[in-house]
Scaffold this active site. Structure first.
Site, PDB file in Angstrom:
ATOM      1  N   GLU A 189       0.825  -1.214   0.000  1.00 33.05           N
ATOM      2  CA  GLU A 189       0.000   0.000   0.000  1.00 33.05           C
ATOM      3  C   GLU A 189       0.854   1.257   0.000  1.00 33.05           C
ATOM      4  O   GLU A 189       1.048   1.894   1.042  1.00 33.05           O
ATOM      5  CB  GLU A 189      -0.954   0.001   1.201  1.00 33.05           C
ATOM      6  CG  GLU A 189      -2.064  -1.011   1.070  1.00 33.05           C
ATOM      7  CD  GLU A 189      -3.049  -0.943   2.229  1.00 33.05           C
ATOM      8  OE1 GLU A 189      -2.784  -0.234   3.205  1.00 33.05           O
ATOM      9  OE2 GLU A 189      -4.090  -1.615   2.143  1.00 33.05           O
ATOM     10  N   GLU A 201      -6.333  -7.226  -1.296  1.00 30.41           N
ATOM     11  CA  GLU A 201      -6.762  -7.110   0.112  1.00 30.41           C
ATOM     12  C   GLU A 201      -8.044  -6.289   0.193  1.00 30.41           C
ATOM     13  O   GLU A 201      -8.171  -5.256  -0.460  1.00 30.41           O
ATOM     14  CB  GLU A 201      -5.677  -6.436   0.945  1.00 30.41           C
ATOM     15  CG  GLU A 201      -6.039  -6.255   2.420  1.00 30.41           C
ATOM     16  CD  GLU A 201      -4.973  -5.477   3.189  1.00 30.41           C
ATOM     17  OE1 GLU A 201      -3.765  -5.740   2.969  1.00 30.41           O
ATOM     18  OE2 GLU A 201      -5.333  -4.589   3.984  1.00 30.41           O
TER      19      GLU A 201
END
Length: 485
Positions: free
Chosen positions: A311, A403
């Site tokens: 991320e 995710e």
């Protein structure tokens, strides 16, 4: 996993192939860098949907060897546009399109071919081009022979036996990996060994440094057999007491879990779980070391997918792209065939969580083949504006939701069943693969197991599951649709 506000399938292509166009050139284009072929064949095929399409173009050289080629053609309809291309440098001016060779496919010997492609859009109609040029010379007719005909009749010969074209054998097992084999990216889809778009559905581990006891033979048996999952994401944190504290130990732990996934016919998604700091360049050297090791060790396996940065946040897309273009060659040196997934700006939100969108990726894609882009979401926090961007991006980019959670971006809170259902319905419709956070017994709303489950050793059935676990098990257990022809 998110630590501040952030988010986490793609249009199923329909339509038929346009017939092969066998074309040839008779003139030679003078050039100091390239020669025009004296003959060529072009196959142009499309898969299309309302407003968009993927085109695959195979160029075969039937004449003299060429270097540094350029293919040219014009769209028949004014509303047709190239959006994103691969395996060539694509440009469009008006209706005219050119595709210039890359360094690795610029040389085409006699009889050699190469395949390139692009994602496109259309507004009026989507007919196929009917004329192509190679290095500026029109391909207009029959093939010019490269060998003069013999002056005397050759002796009678027995015709060689006809060899059928190679085919992909039917699957020999029933697990996801046995059916689908080595995966690849085709257009905006994740495709199996039969070249057909598929969706993988599975679960993500929590941090290996905290929940290693949750990932054993019994728990992975439950994931493969009771949950009937396709995918296990191996989430290896780099910071937060993770990889940087013991590179050898964590590398060995990841490799062991890859083996366990392989033994159960699950795809293993190796997640280099960067979060803080958000700049992936901070971990560039660690990433090169880690991926060199795991790609060399697992290169012969056909169940491994690489996620090179979890991320990214607080940095530009150009920084993420720069990082990817340095890490991907490390993997490719050992494992040239595996799918690689690249994180996106704003905690892998395609930039939405930082005020952007997917245009920055479409306009400046990573210069590598067989890659996908990450999208993350948490259903209770990320709703219609995020879903709208995924819907828009999915016709232009290959996406993989590596995710997502059924709860808030913190990983905690109550399950938002309505938003989670809307998300998964969208991903199912677009055939976007996903991994849910998290296959663990963490004391948070996103955990699939009740606290203490991993100490007890029983993972199958519903009695050990949280609300989120039950919701996800029910979704994942629905039958897969893996086409094999």
């Amino acid at each position: 996993m998110f630590s501040i506000p952030r988010p986490s399938r793609r249009h199923l292509l329909v339509g038929g192939a346009v017939g092969a166009l066998a074309l040839a050139a008779t003139a030679v284009l003078p050039s100091t860098n390239a020669m025009a072929a004296t003959g060529c064949a072009v196959t142009y095929t499309t898969n299309s949907w309302q407003g968009g399409f993927t085109a695959t173009v195979t160029v075969k050289n039937l004449g003299d060897p060429v270097n540094n080629w350029t293919l040219g053609f014009s769209f028949p309809d004014a509303g047709q546009r190239v959006v994103q291309g691969w395996s060539a440098t694509w440009q469009q001016s008006g209706s005219a399109v050119t595709a210039q060779s890359m360094s690795y496919n610029g040389s085409l010997g006699t009889g050699a071919s190469t395949t390139i492609g692009f994602n496109g859009s259309w507004t009026g109609a989507n007919p196929a081009p009917t004329a192509f040029t190679l290095n500026g010379t029109a391909c207009t007719g029959g093939t010019t022979p490269t060998t003069p005909p013999p002056t005397t009749a050759p002796p009678p010969t027995t015709p060689p036996p006809t060899t059928p074209p190679p085919t992909t054998p039917p699957p020999t097992g029933t697990t996801p990996v046995a059916i689908n084999g080595q995966l690849r990216v085709c257009g905006v889809n994740l495709c199996n060994r039969y070249g057909r778009p598929i969706q993988l559905r599975g679960m993500s581990s929590h941090g290996l440094q905290w929940f290693a006891n949750c990932y054993n033979d019994a728990s992975l048996d439950a994931l493969a057999n009771d949950w009937q999952a396709d995918l296990f994401r191996i989430s290896m944190y780099v910071q937060e007491q993770g990889y940087e504290t013991n590179p050898t130990g964590f590398t060995n732990q990841v490799n062991s879990l890859v083996d366990k996934a392989e033994a159960r016919g699950l795809y293993a998604l190796i997640d280099f779980h960067t979060l803080t700091p958000g700049d992936p360049m901070y971990n560039l050297d660690r990433a090169k070391t880690f991926f060199a090791a795991v790609s060399a060790r697992n290169a012969a396996k056909n169940n491994v997918i690489y996620e090179i940065t979890n991320e990214p946040n607080g940095v530009s897309w150009s920084t993420i792209r720069n990082y990817a273009e340095q890490v991907i060659p490390v993997i490719r040196a050992n494992d040239p065939d595996a799918v690689v997934i690249v994180g996106t700006r704003g905690w892998s939100s395609l930039g939405v969580s930082e005020g952007g969108n997917s245009d920055e990726i479409v306009n400046n894609p990573v210069r590598a083949d067989n890659i996908m882009y990450t999208f993350h979401f948490y259903a209770a926090s990320h709703k219609d504006n995020y879903r709208n961007e995924v819907q828009r991006a999915a016709s232009r980019l290959p996406l993989f939701v590596t995710e997502f959670g059924t709860v808030t971006y913190t990983g905690d809170g109550a399950v938002d069943a309505a938003s989670s259902t809307a998300w998964l319905d969208l991903l199912d419709r677009l055939k976007i693969s996903y991994a849910n956070w998290t296959y663990s017994d963490a004391s948070e709303g996103s955990a699939a197991f009740r606290p203490g489950t991993c100490a007890g050793g029983t993972y199958a059935g519903t009695s050990v599951l949280t609300e989120s676990g039950n919701f996800m098990r029910n979704r994942i257990r629905t039958p897969d649709n893996f086409p094999t022809s």
